[in-house]
Enzyme design. Structure first.
Site, PDB file in Angstrom:
ATOM      1  CB  CYS A  43      39.922  -3.201  15.046  1.00 34.61           C
ATOM      2  SG  CYS A  43      38.470  -2.363  14.455  1.00 34.61           S
ATOM      3  NE  ARG A  91      41.267  -8.555  16.740  1.00 32.02           N
ATOM      4  CZ  ARG A  91      41.003  -8.815  18.020  1.00 32.02           C
ATOM      5  NH1 ARG A  91      41.488  -9.889  18.576  1.00 32.02           N
ATOM      6  NH2 ARG A  91      40.262  -8.011  18.729  1.00 32.02           N
ATOM      7  CD1 TRP A  97      33.831  -5.284  12.606  1.00 28.07           C
ATOM      8  CD2 TRP A  97      34.428  -6.555  10.886  1.00 28.07           C
ATOM      9  NE1 TRP A  97      32.708  -5.877  12.127  1.00 28.07           N
ATOM     10  CE2 TRP A  97      33.019  -6.664  11.092  1.00 28.07           C
ATOM     11  CE3 TRP A  97      35.008  -7.279   9.851  1.00 28.07           C
ATOM     12  CZ2 TRP A  97      32.211  -7.461  10.285  1.00 28.07           C
ATOM     13  CZ3 TRP A  97      34.187  -8.077   9.049  1.00 28.07           C
ATOM     14  CH2 TRP A  97      32.813  -8.164   9.268  1.00 28.07           C
ATOM     15  CG  ASN A 132      38.969  -3.521  18.924  1.00 32.07           C
ATOM     16  OD1 ASN A 132      37.930  -3.403  18.268  1.00 32.07           O
ATOM     17  ND2 ASN A 132      39.351  -4.652  19.482  1.00 32.07           N
ATOM     18  N   GLY A 133      36.778  -0.668  19.198  1.00 33.68           N
ATOM     19  CA  GLY A 133      35.602  -0.431  20.038  1.00 33.68           C
ATOM     20  C   GLY A 133      34.676   0.572  19.366  1.00 33.68           C
ATOM     21  CD  GLU A 143      19.893 -20.404  10.562  1.00 32.17           C
ATOM     22  OE1 GLU A 143      19.430 -20.265   9.419  1.00 32.17           O
ATOM     23  OE2 GLU A 143      21.113 -20.328  10.810  1.00 32.17           O
ATOM     24  CE  LYS A 194      23.467 -22.231  10.024  1.00 29.82           C
ATOM     25  NZ  LYS A 194      23.406 -21.089   9.438  1.00 29.82           N
ATOM     26  CD  GLU A 252      25.077 -23.384   6.191  1.00 30.55           C
ATOM     27  OE1 GLU A 252      25.437 -22.856   5.129  1.00 30.55           O
ATOM     28  OE2 GLU A 252      24.637 -22.719   7.124  1.00 30.55           O
ATOM     29  CG  HIS A 301      -1.258 -31.189   5.825  1.00 29.22           C
ATOM     30  ND1 HIS A 301      -2.598 -31.433   5.631  1.00 29.22           N
ATOM     31  CD2 HIS A 301      -1.173 -30.498   6.992  1.00 29.22           C
ATOM     32  CE1 HIS A 301      -3.301 -30.872   6.610  1.00 29.22           C
ATOM     33  NE2 HIS A 301      -2.464 -30.296   7.443  1.00 29.22           N
ATOM     34  CE  LYS A 334      30.146 -15.755   6.855  1.00 29.25           C
ATOM     35  NZ  LYS A 334      29.170 -16.511   7.638  1.00 29.25           N
TER      36      LYS A 334
HETATM   37  C1  AGP Z   1      24.067 -19.474   6.095  1.00 19.73           C
HETATM   38  O1  AGP Z   1      24.735 -20.289   7.051  1.00 19.73           O
HETATM   39  C2  AGP Z   1      24.728 -19.546   4.739  1.00 19.73           C
HETATM   40  N1  AGP Z   1      26.102 -19.275   4.823  1.00 19.73           N
HETATM   41  C3  AGP Z   1      23.963 -18.749   3.684  1.00 19.73           C
HETATM   42  O2  AGP Z   1      22.646 -19.235   3.628  1.00 19.73           O
HETATM   43  C4  AGP Z   1      23.890 -17.227   3.930  1.00 19.73           C
HETATM   44  O3  AGP Z   1      23.040 -16.956   5.025  1.00 19.73           O
HETATM   45  C5  AGP Z   1      23.301 -16.570   2.676  1.00 19.73           C
HETATM   46  O4  AGP Z   1      24.184 -16.809   1.605  1.00 19.73           O
HETATM   47  C6  AGP Z   1      23.072 -15.072   2.835  1.00 19.73           C
HETATM   48  O5  AGP Z   1      24.299 -14.437   3.076  1.00 19.73           O
HETATM   49  P1  AGP Z   1      24.269 -12.902   3.563  1.00 19.73           P
HETATM   50  O6  AGP Z   1      23.564 -12.873   4.875  1.00 19.73           O
HETATM   51  O7  AGP Z   1      25.709 -12.508   3.665  1.00 19.73           O
HETATM   52  O8  AGP Z   1      23.529 -12.116   2.535  1.00 19.73           O
END
Ligand code: AGP
Length: 610
Positions: free
Chosen positions: A2, A27, A76, A102-103, A483, A487, A490, A506, A605
């Protein structure tokens, strides 16, 4: 995480505080509030609102408040969903004491019960409100004395600022685990959780350390410990530019969040590990012992990065808790006809808690009688409010679109759940202790990796112009490969695929040539020797190999072009450590390509549409 800001001086406090809150918006906040002192003995004037700071400004415009001393807060949420009632500041029964925090107060439950027994009435679901009533219960005319007595009862972390109209010419602040600093002005002073909130007014600050309290007046301040012994503190001069501070001095939020992971992993585990007995304490599952022991299947459903952590959770749960587990893409699960009974636990993993597909999949599982458990970062999000129980990640707001700290916290939360389920079944205390100790070692191990970020940057230099990447791993490291590939693609827009290392033969092996970098996640685990053969297969076809290893491996001698070593840990936690160099590799490549690392093209996001 927060944001706190306080002002005591001769000017109108409200505009100073609102502007300070706006400087803390990076934040993350889900609600905000302000309290102003308005004359000795009269109730403190408080305005709060859910949502962005603009909502708070509207509330104040509707009902203006005056005063030259006040405190303010952006929230938060950690306990209690984001709404006006749960927003800070929180006041005591008399309304003359107001507090922001905050905490996390770990023992807020018993403290709340004790205070209620002595007649205190609570209005919110937060842990913080307990502090306001503790100060009230201890108050005997002197605010700092009351704060010392109140904090003596508290377990957990805090950064607090408190005002009382019965001791009006001061702000009292105290810190344990959450940052606080004093801003020094001319005839006015400030308290804040971050320089950004007050840099417009002063560059002279005093950073508080854990266990310290500050009594801040218009004409000066005192810093002491919780025995009220004076502590001598140096004054620092800030020479940062404001826009830098919101990223904590980092070029991007993503890098800041990568670097935060020792702290965020610590926060995910805080109060949840009982290492000696080798088990975990998870308060919010809302499942009885009987229900937990009688589960006959677990389905984990998620999207994107969260789906990758789900794959790791599947392996953990089957190996260590011996419960059948399967992972489903949420977007697929919601439209197929899955077999679900009342002995099914459906775990939904979501950083935002708002992903449409994941929310729909959870609702479908509920409709079919499954118990649902949310592993969510955003407290009070839709998934967190609709699931039957949950494990909050406590990773703090994740601003960068590419998920980093949320992923590692998800894996750790899944390990805590595995520990809980396993120790209810066949897992021995010895095994449980081994897992708990490996979890406890993670923050320092992650820090040791981050301290060597420049080694990863050198590897990124060699591959910033690549057009394709292959990520390979076996067992727990196959989801880590997925993963790592996600990363990279994207944020750098380079095509990258994750594959089980043995599957390369394969088909994908046809892609191998000197232009195709191949990242092997090859820590020394139970399948390491098998991965070595796959490395040889790539080298035999002229491939360039980047290996994430965990110790000197003679068998890899001459077969790898670049190596990054991670500390040794147990198999199930290798993905947490391997993720760090892979996050950094993606970050440095994307940054070298001059791309918008925090807001990559086409992405959001939180994908709140199908
Ligand atoms: C991951 O880097 C991406 N931003 C995306 O795959 C994300 O993980 C996915 O949209 C799921 O989001 P969430 O964890 O908020 O549900």
């Amino acid at each position: 995480m927060c944001g706190i800001v306080g002002y005591i001086g001769t000017r109108k406090a409200q505009p100073v505080l609102i502007e300070g809150l706006k400087r803390l918006e990076y934040r993350g906040y889900d609600s905000a509030g302000v309290s102003l002192m308005n004359g000795k003995g009269s109730p403190v004037d408080t305005r709060k609102a859910k949502g962005k700071i603009a909502m708070l400004e509207a509330a104040i415009a509707e009902r203006p408040i005056e005063g030259s001393t006040g405190i303010a807060h952006t929230r938060w949420a950690t306990h209690g969903p984001p709404n006006e009632c749960n927003a800070h500041p929180h006041v005591d029964c008399t309304g003359t004491i107001s507090l922001v925090h905050n905490g996390i107060i770990e023992n807020y439950g018993p403290l709340r019960a004790m205070l209620q027994k002595t007649g205190h009435t609570f209005v919110s679901e937060t842990d913080t409100e307990v502090l306001a009533h503790l100060v009230e219960a201890a108050f005997d005319g002197n605010l700092e004395d009351a704060v010392v007595d109140a904090l003596a009862l508290v377990e957990g972390t805090y950064g607090i600022a408190v005002i009382s109209s019965n001791d009006p010419d001061k702000i009292v602040a105290a810190r344990k685990g959450s940052p606080l600093l004093i801003g020094i002005g001319e005839g006015e002073n400030y308290i804040a959780s971050d320089v950004a909130a007050i840099l417009a007014h002063t560059r002279q600050v005093v950073y508080l350390d854990d266990g310290e309290m500050a009594i801040i007046r218009r004409d000066g301040y005192t810093v002491c410990d919780l025995d009220q012994q004076i502590v001598k503190k140096g004054v620092s001069r800030i020479d940062w530019d404001l826009d830098e501070i919101e990223k904590g001095g980092f070029d991007h939020f993503m890098l800041k969040e990568i670097m935060e992971q020792p702290t965020t992993i610590t926060n995910t585990m805080r109060g949840r590990l009982v290492t000696e007995e080798g088990f975990s304490k998870l308060g919010g599952l809302n499942l009885t012992m009987d229900e937990l022991q009688n589960l006959d299947q677990i389905i984990i459903t998620a999207c994107g990065t969260s789906w990758h952590s789900a794959l790791i959770g599947e392996l953990m749960i089957e190996e260590h808790a011996r419960i059948r587990c399967e992972v489903e893409y949420a977007s697929e699960f919601r439209y197929r006809n899955p077999i679900v009974t009342d002995k099914t636990l459906c775990i939904v993993i979501s950083q935002s808690g708002e992903t449409a597909d994941t929310l729909a999949a959870m609702r479908e599982a509920k409709r079919r009688g499954a118990k649902t458990l949310g592993l969510v970062n955003q407290v009070g999000s839709t998934i967190a409010r609709e699931d039957d129980g949950g494990i909050y990640l406590h990773a703090g707001p994740e601003i960068g679109v590419a998920s980093t700290k949320a992923f590692t916290s998800q894996v750790v939360a899944l390990a805590l759940l595995t520990l809980k389920l396993g120790r209810l079944r066949d897992m021995s205390v010895v095994k449980g202790r081994e897992i708990a100790q490996a979890l406890e070692a993670l923050p320092a191990q992650i820090q040791s990796i981050l301290d060597r970020a420049s080694e990863v940057e050198k590897i990124a230099d060699a591959f910033a112009d690549a057009t394709n990447f292959l990520y390979l791993g076996r067992g727990y490291n196959f989801p880590a490969a997925l993963e790592g590939a996600l990363k990279l693609k994207e944020i750098s827009y380079i095509h990258a695929e994750g594959y089980p290392a043995a599957e390369m033969k394969h088909g994908p092996i046809a892609l191998i040539d000197a232009e195709m970098p191949v990242v092997f996640i090859a820590p020394h685990d139970s399948v390491f020797d098998k991965v070595v053969s796959n490395v040889q297969e790539v080298k035999a076809r002229g491939g360039r190999v980047i290996a994430i290893t965990s110790r000197e491996e003679p068998s890899l001698e001459g077969k790898i072009d670049y190596e990054f070593r991670i500390p040794q840990t147990i198999d199930m936690l290798n993905p947490v450590l391997a993720a760090i160099p892979l996050q950094l590799l993606s970050y440095y490549i994307a940054a070298k390509r001059g791309l918008n690392v925090d807001q990559p093209r086409n992405l959001a996001k939180s994908v709140t549409v199908e």
